[in-house]
Design a protein around this motif. Structure first.
Motif, PDB file in Angstrom:
ATOM      1  N   ASN A 270       1.078   7.722  23.496  1.00  0.00           N
ATOM      2  CA  ASN A 270      -0.196   7.328  25.246  1.00  0.00           C
ATOM      3  C   ASN A 270       0.021   7.855  25.927  1.00  0.00           C
ATOM      4  O   ASN A 270      -0.840   7.299  26.858  1.00  0.00           O
ATOM      5  CB  ASN A 270      -0.602   6.209  23.889  1.00  0.00           C
ATOM      6  N   LEU A 271       0.549   8.266  26.335  1.00  0.00           N
ATOM      7  CA  LEU A 271       1.177   8.774  28.136  1.00  0.00           C
ATOM      8  C   LEU A 271       0.542   9.320  28.724  1.00  0.00           C
ATOM      9  O   LEU A 271       0.220   9.374  30.039  1.00  0.00           O
ATOM     10  CB  LEU A 271       2.582   9.171  27.951  1.00  0.00           C
ATOM     11  N   PRO A 272      -0.446  10.900  27.957  1.00  0.00           N
ATOM     12  CA  PRO A 272      -1.980  10.681  28.535  1.00  0.00           C
ATOM     13  C   PRO A 272      -2.636   9.782  29.980  1.00  0.00           C
ATOM     14  O   PRO A 272      -3.410  10.002  30.685  1.00  0.00           O
ATOM     15  CB  PRO A 272      -2.239  11.714  27.586  1.00  0.00           C
ATOM     16  N   ILE A 273      -2.293   8.876  29.063  1.00  0.00           N
ATOM     17  CA  ILE A 273      -3.346   7.548  29.891  1.00  0.00           C
ATOM     18  C   ILE A 273      -2.601   7.052  30.877  1.00  0.00           C
ATOM     19  O   ILE A 273      -3.848   6.634  32.156  1.00  0.00           O
ATOM     20  CB  ILE A 273      -3.134   6.514  28.676  1.00  0.00           C
ATOM     21  N   VAL A 274      -1.541   7.827  31.562  1.00  0.00           N
ATOM     22  CA  VAL A 274      -0.828   7.252  32.590  1.00  0.00           C
ATOM     23  C   VAL A 274      -1.590   8.123  33.786  1.00  0.00           C
ATOM     24  O   VAL A 274      -1.973   7.880  34.840  1.00  0.00           O
ATOM     25  CB  VAL A 274       0.563   7.878  32.822  1.00  0.00           C
ATOM     26  N   LEU A 275      -2.132   9.083  33.395  1.00  0.00           N
ATOM     27  CA  LEU A 275      -3.043  10.108  33.932  1.00  0.00           C
ATOM     28  C   LEU A 275      -4.961   9.659  34.630  1.00  0.00           C
ATOM     29  O   LEU A 275      -5.135   9.716  35.427  1.00  0.00           O
ATOM     30  CB  LEU A 275      -3.048  11.722  33.601  1.00  0.00           C
ATOM     31  N   TYR A 276      -5.132   9.571  33.120  1.00  0.00           N
ATOM     32  CA  TYR A 276      -6.525   9.135  33.143  1.00  0.00           C
ATOM     33  C   TYR A 276      -7.114   7.639  33.670  1.00  0.00           C
ATOM     34  O   TYR A 276      -7.739   7.527  34.030  1.00  0.00           O
ATOM     35  CB  TYR A 276      -6.832   8.397  31.516  1.00  0.00           C
ATOM     36  N   LYS A 277      -5.901   6.498  33.963  1.00  0.00           N
ATOM     37  CA  LYS A 277      -5.986   5.623  34.473  1.00  0.00           C
ATOM     38  C   LYS A 277      -4.533   5.037  35.194  1.00  0.00           C
ATOM     39  O   LYS A 277      -4.807   4.477  35.926  1.00  0.00           O
ATOM     40  CB  LYS A 277      -5.691   4.488  33.139  1.00  0.00           C
ATOM     41  N   ARG A 278      -4.120   6.669  36.037  1.00  0.00           N
ATOM     42  CA  ARG A 278      -3.673   6.079  37.183  1.00  0.00           C
ATOM     43  C   ARG A 278      -2.674   5.334  37.029  1.00  0.00           C
ATOM     44  O   ARG A 278      -2.198   4.325  37.549  1.00  0.00           O
ATOM     45  CB  ARG A 278      -4.430   6.496  38.272  1.00  0.00           C
ATOM     46  N   ILE A 279      -1.770   5.227  35.629  1.00  0.00           N
ATOM     47  CA  ILE A 279      -0.817   3.763  36.315  1.00  0.00           C
ATOM     48  C   ILE A 279       0.555   4.674  36.292  1.00  0.00           C
ATOM     49  O   ILE A 279       0.866   5.508  36.757  1.00  0.00           O
ATOM     50  CB  ILE A 279      -0.587   3.892  34.181  1.00  0.00           C
ATOM     51  N   ARG A 280       1.203   3.074  36.779  1.00  0.00           N
ATOM     52  CA  ARG A 280       2.421   3.231  37.257  1.00  0.00           C
ATOM     53  C   ARG A 280       3.060   2.324  36.284  1.00  0.00           C
ATOM     54  O   ARG A 280       3.197   1.649  36.126  1.00  0.00           O
ATOM     55  CB  ARG A 280       2.644   3.383  38.925  1.00  0.00           C
ATOM     56  N   ILE A 281       4.783   3.808  36.182  1.00  0.00           N
ATOM     57  CA  ILE A 281       5.965   2.977  35.579  1.00  0.00           C
ATOM     58  C   ILE A 281       6.554   2.648  35.442  1.00  0.00           C
ATOM     59  O   ILE A 281       6.789   4.134  36.540  1.00  0.00           O
ATOM     60  CB  ILE A 281       5.460   3.649  33.739  1.00  0.00           C
ATOM     61  N   GLN A 282       7.444   1.816  36.235  1.00  0.00           N
ATOM     62  CA  GLN A 282       8.375   1.986  37.110  1.00  0.00           C
ATOM     63  C   GLN A 282       9.781   0.752  36.008  1.00  0.00           C
ATOM     64  O   GLN A 282       9.781  -0.050  36.002  1.00  0.00           O
ATOM     65  CB  GLN A 282       8.005   1.241  38.468  1.00  0.00           C
ATOM     66  N   GLY A 283      10.805   1.599  36.317  1.00  0.00           N
ATOM     67  CA  GLY A 283      11.702   0.893  36.313  1.00  0.00           C
ATOM     68  C   GLY A 283      12.689   0.332  36.685  1.00  0.00           C
ATOM     69  O   GLY A 283      12.776   1.181  38.153  1.00  0.00           O
ATOM     70  N   PHE A 284      13.086  -0.767  36.915  1.00  0.00           N
ATOM     71  CA  PHE A 284      13.696  -1.188  37.655  1.00  0.00           C
ATOM     72  C   PHE A 284      14.956  -1.900  37.404  1.00  0.00           C
ATOM     73  O   PHE A 284      15.049  -2.645  36.083  1.00  0.00           O
ATOM     74  CB  PHE A 284      13.466  -2.778  38.726  1.00  0.00           C
ATOM     75  N   VAL A 285      16.035  -2.377  37.762  1.00  0.00           N
ATOM     76  CA  VAL A 285      17.950  -2.979  37.379  1.00  0.00           C
ATOM     77  C   VAL A 285      17.698  -4.178  38.824  1.00  0.00           C
ATOM     78  O   VAL A 285      17.414  -4.036  39.709  1.00  0.00           O
ATOM     79  CB  VAL A 285      17.980  -2.386  37.908  1.00  0.00           C
ATOM     80  N   VAL A 286      18.330  -5.537  38.041  1.00  0.00           N
ATOM     81  CA  VAL A 286      18.271  -7.061  39.138  1.00  0.00           C
ATOM     82  C   VAL A 286      19.044  -6.661  40.355  1.00  0.00           C
ATOM     83  O   VAL A 286      18.752  -6.735  41.090  1.00  0.00           O
ATOM     84  CB  VAL A 286      18.130  -7.752  38.540  1.00  0.00           C
ATOM     85  N   ALA A 287      20.170  -5.573  39.916  1.00  0.00           N
ATOM     86  CA  ALA A 287      21.535  -5.547  40.855  1.00  0.00           C
ATOM     87  C   ALA A 287      20.845  -4.581  42.281  1.00  0.00           C
ATOM     88  O   ALA A 287      21.347  -5.929  43.472  1.00  0.00           O
ATOM     89  CB  ALA A 287      22.657  -4.800  40.275  1.00  0.00           C
ATOM     90  N   ASP A 288      19.448  -4.564  41.969  1.00  0.00           N
ATOM     91  CA  ASP A 288      18.955  -4.127  43.134  1.00  0.00           C
ATOM     92  C   ASP A 288      17.956  -5.079  44.002  1.00  0.00           C
ATOM     93  O   ASP A 288      18.066  -4.101  45.059  1.00  0.00           O
ATOM     94  CB  ASP A 288      17.803  -2.431  42.954  1.00  0.00           C
ATOM     95  N   TYR A 289      18.278  -6.356  43.433  1.00  0.00           N
ATOM     96  CA  TYR A 289      17.846  -7.802  44.318  1.00  0.00           C
ATOM     97  C   TYR A 289      18.036  -8.203  44.457  1.00  0.00           C
ATOM     98  O   TYR A 289      18.176  -9.497  45.163  1.00  0.00           O
ATOM     99  CB  TYR A 289      16.546  -7.436  43.328  1.00  0.00           C
ATOM    100  N   PHE A 290      19.524  -8.200  43.498  1.00  0.00           N
ATOM    101  CA  PHE A 290      20.317  -9.537  44.806  1.00  0.00           C
ATOM    102  C   PHE A 290      20.218 -10.124  45.962  1.00  0.00           C
ATOM    103  O   PHE A 290      20.716 -11.397  46.045  1.00  0.00           O
ATOM    104  CB  PHE A 290      22.128  -9.603  43.848  1.00  0.00           C
ATOM    105  N   HIS A 291      20.244  -9.164  46.820  1.00  0.00           N
ATOM    106  CA  HIS A 291      20.245  -9.282  48.046  1.00  0.00           C
ATOM    107  C   HIS A 291      19.075 -10.452  47.984  1.00  0.00           C
ATOM    108  O   HIS A 291      18.748 -11.566  49.787  1.00  0.00           O
ATOM    109  CB  HIS A 291      20.049  -8.354  49.201  1.00  0.00           C
ATOM    110  N   LYS A 292      17.712 -10.555  47.347  1.00  0.00           N
ATOM    111  CA  LYS A 292      17.355 -11.621  47.637  1.00  0.00           C
ATOM    112  C   LYS A 292      17.060 -12.973  46.416  1.00  0.00           C
ATOM    113  O   LYS A 292      16.085 -13.610  46.517  1.00  0.00           O
ATOM    114  CB  LYS A 292      15.426 -10.850  47.244  1.00  0.00           C
ATOM    115  N   TYR A 293      18.136 -13.147  46.489  1.00  0.00           N
ATOM    116  CA  TYR A 293      18.683 -14.306  45.278  1.00  0.00           C
ATOM    117  C   TYR A 293      18.447 -15.589  46.102  1.00  0.00           C
ATOM    118  O   TYR A 293      17.597 -16.394  45.730  1.00  0.00           O
ATOM    119  CB  TYR A 293      19.831 -14.509  45.263  1.00  0.00           C
ATOM    120  N   SER A 294      18.743 -15.324  47.778  1.00  0.00           N
ATOM    121  CA  SER A 294      18.591 -16.483  48.285  1.00  0.00           C
ATOM    122  C   SER A 294      17.161 -17.244  48.574  1.00  0.00           C
ATOM    123  O   SER A 294      16.078 -18.195  48.374  1.00  0.00           O
ATOM    124  CB  SER A 294      19.030 -16.803  49.792  1.00  0.00           C
TER     125      SER A 294
END
Lengths: 345, 345
Positions: A270-294
């Protein structure tokens, strides 16, 4: 010298992992750091079982290599854990300190601290130490970063969380409620669904194994559609979610556990729905955010102390029960965050 | 009164559209706006053939409804075009003005201007009028918004564009070169590949129909991987691209033409890579960016006048040849932007 039991990867795993893929090895270890060394020796108290570990058990793969180097067959596997410093040649670490970070699946681990080694001092011990494998550790930080940074939530929006009673999902749901969102979770047993509704405060929940049509289940829970999907499973659930997303919806891809054990990954149609509904699918990895741990701790510690955030763990005792606990994760046997208590202190 | 030939949708289309799905109807039209009316009567000069029109030809579908209402069987289809005002009851429009925007597939169209009706005055007539169906119209604005807003390009990054010689793709490639990116395009014939390399300045290009393995072709063109993918086709191309994306790559989903004529959409199997490589896949719709049209013109007009941006059109003459031109689009018969010249002025 002391004994040091280790959990070794026998060989790269294909398909679902089996207990025989992980073997025990009794080794010995010098419990003193040699003079001049800058390494740190820790005793491992709790070890975390997390879905991404399956990816490290597979053979080298250019697709996953961007994120995960495989474990080395014949060597101990490694993962996040809570440990106590036994001896240290490093100026930043002192005997008796508690830390969380990546250690071996073994009783004692020696490591060399680096800026990227992601070892965090544990300062707050009024909270159960084991929580630093979950709510206050990597999974908690994953939920916090994924929900607040990737989902871009707004008050009153709707959130769907898959694998919602797991280490990450249970916190995502509670964060969504605190933010003033409507939140629905899916899980693989009625016991877990009950936890979602009655312990974690999800507005709705369903057992995906009992739903003949996931899209119909989602439509029932979200008659107006889904603004945010916190993706932990992938495959057919993602297809069903896409059908039910709202315009400008966001999908935070935290994990796709349903795909890790498959040799041929399921197709998402159903990926064409990404277009029809202007969806954002975003992969992320916690290691990129460890600076926000405190920042995360400042937010979450008062919530825990005031009872606004709760957490359910599934603790097995003894490193010898680690392999079955880890493998159980891929069959949904755990109820809540799966971890291993290796030693009490 | 005048005659007004129209192109009518016979019935909702399944699979690839056929010429018989579109029928002609000779009607009559009053070439004066009645007193008191606030409508505008235009004579259509150029009509645009665009892939999204296939979606409007299908039967009502909750997935596409978020973006596209279907055409009504028995009524004229409509699309972007360039037109001249013949008569106007609306204070903002004057006889003789040139506009571009949505009109019927017919010789004359009457419309009521609204803030959302997306009709733009044509102020710059030193550029070929037909360009307002392409480079200076909806497709150009799509390329500009999709590349600059969704791809988040940085100098020196790598860009892949599928359907690269089409109405949108040819501009994306040229924008990428102006931005200092390395850009590769795919197309469906050697003639188109030649255009990409020798007319539009793509660094590399390939004919996807002659590549036994799309991933191998991409690896050859992008040994270090792809930072941005401007997605026009979907399906197996997206799967191959995911295998070749770099960490933190972006996919701007502009279209998925390979899927529009399929009753069962192809599955995309490599979505777990979205996680491993922290990919962002973002659907977008040009209508959300029309407020930037004057900014776009300020940028693009000097580029056209200085010869820094060029454009290739595939023009058929006569409304009677419109259906075959539109259908040819789904077989890749067009070379460059497909449009119909209905009248010279």
């Amino acid at each position: 010298m002391g004994t040091n039991k280790q959990v070794i990867l026998r060989d790269y795993v294909t398909g679902f992992p089996k207990e025989s893929d992980l073997i025990f090895k009794d080794t010995t270890i010098d419990l003193k750091i040699p003079a001049g060394s800058t390494t740190v020796l820790v005793k491992n108290l709790y070890l975390s079982c997390d879905p991404y570990m399956r990816i490290r058990m597979g053979k080298p793969d250019p697709s996953t290599a961007a994120l995960f180097q495989p474990y080395n067959p014949g060597e101990p596997i490694y993962a996040f854990g809570v440990s106590k410093v036994i001896d240290s040649g490093h100026p930043d670490y002192t005997t008796g300190e508690l830390i969380w970070g990546v250690v071996g699946w073994e009783e004692y681990t020696t490591f060399t601290p680096t800026p990227d080694s992601h070892h965090f001092k544990i300062q707050h011990t009024d909270i159960p130490l084991s929580y630093y494998t979950g709510l206050l550790g990597m999974p908690g930080m994953t939920a916090y970063a994924g929900f607040s940074e990737i989902c871009s939530p707004k008050k009153g929006e709707t959130v769907f969380v898959s694998a919602a009673s797991g280490a990450v999902g249970q916190l995502v749901g509670q964060l969504a409620k605190i933010m003033g969102c409507y939140v629905v979770g899916s899980a693989g047993s009625n016991e877990k669904v009950d936890l979602l509704k009655n312990k974690f405060g999800f507005d709705e929940a369903f057992n995906y194994k009992e739903e003949p049509d996931l899209s119909v289940a989602l439509k029932r829970c979200f008659p107006e559609g889904i603004d945010m999907y916190f993706e932990n499973v992938g495959g057919s659930m993602l297809d069903a979610v896409l059908l039910n997303m709202k315009i400008n919806g966001r999908v935070a891809v935290c994990g796709m556990i349903s795909q890790y054990n498959l040799e041929n990954q399921e197709g998402v149609h159903n990926l064409p729905i990404v277009l029809y509904k202007r969806i954002r699918i975003q992969g992320f990895v916690v290691a990129d955010y460890f600076h926000k741990y405190s920042e995360f701790l400042e937010f979450v510690l008062p919530c825990i102390r005031e009872g606004k955030i709760t957490y359910v763990e599934d603790v097995v005792e003894g490193l010898e029960n680690g392999p079955s606990a880890l493998i159980g994760l891929f069959h949904g046997k755990n109820v809540g965050k799966q971890l291993i208590m290796v030693a009490r202190d």
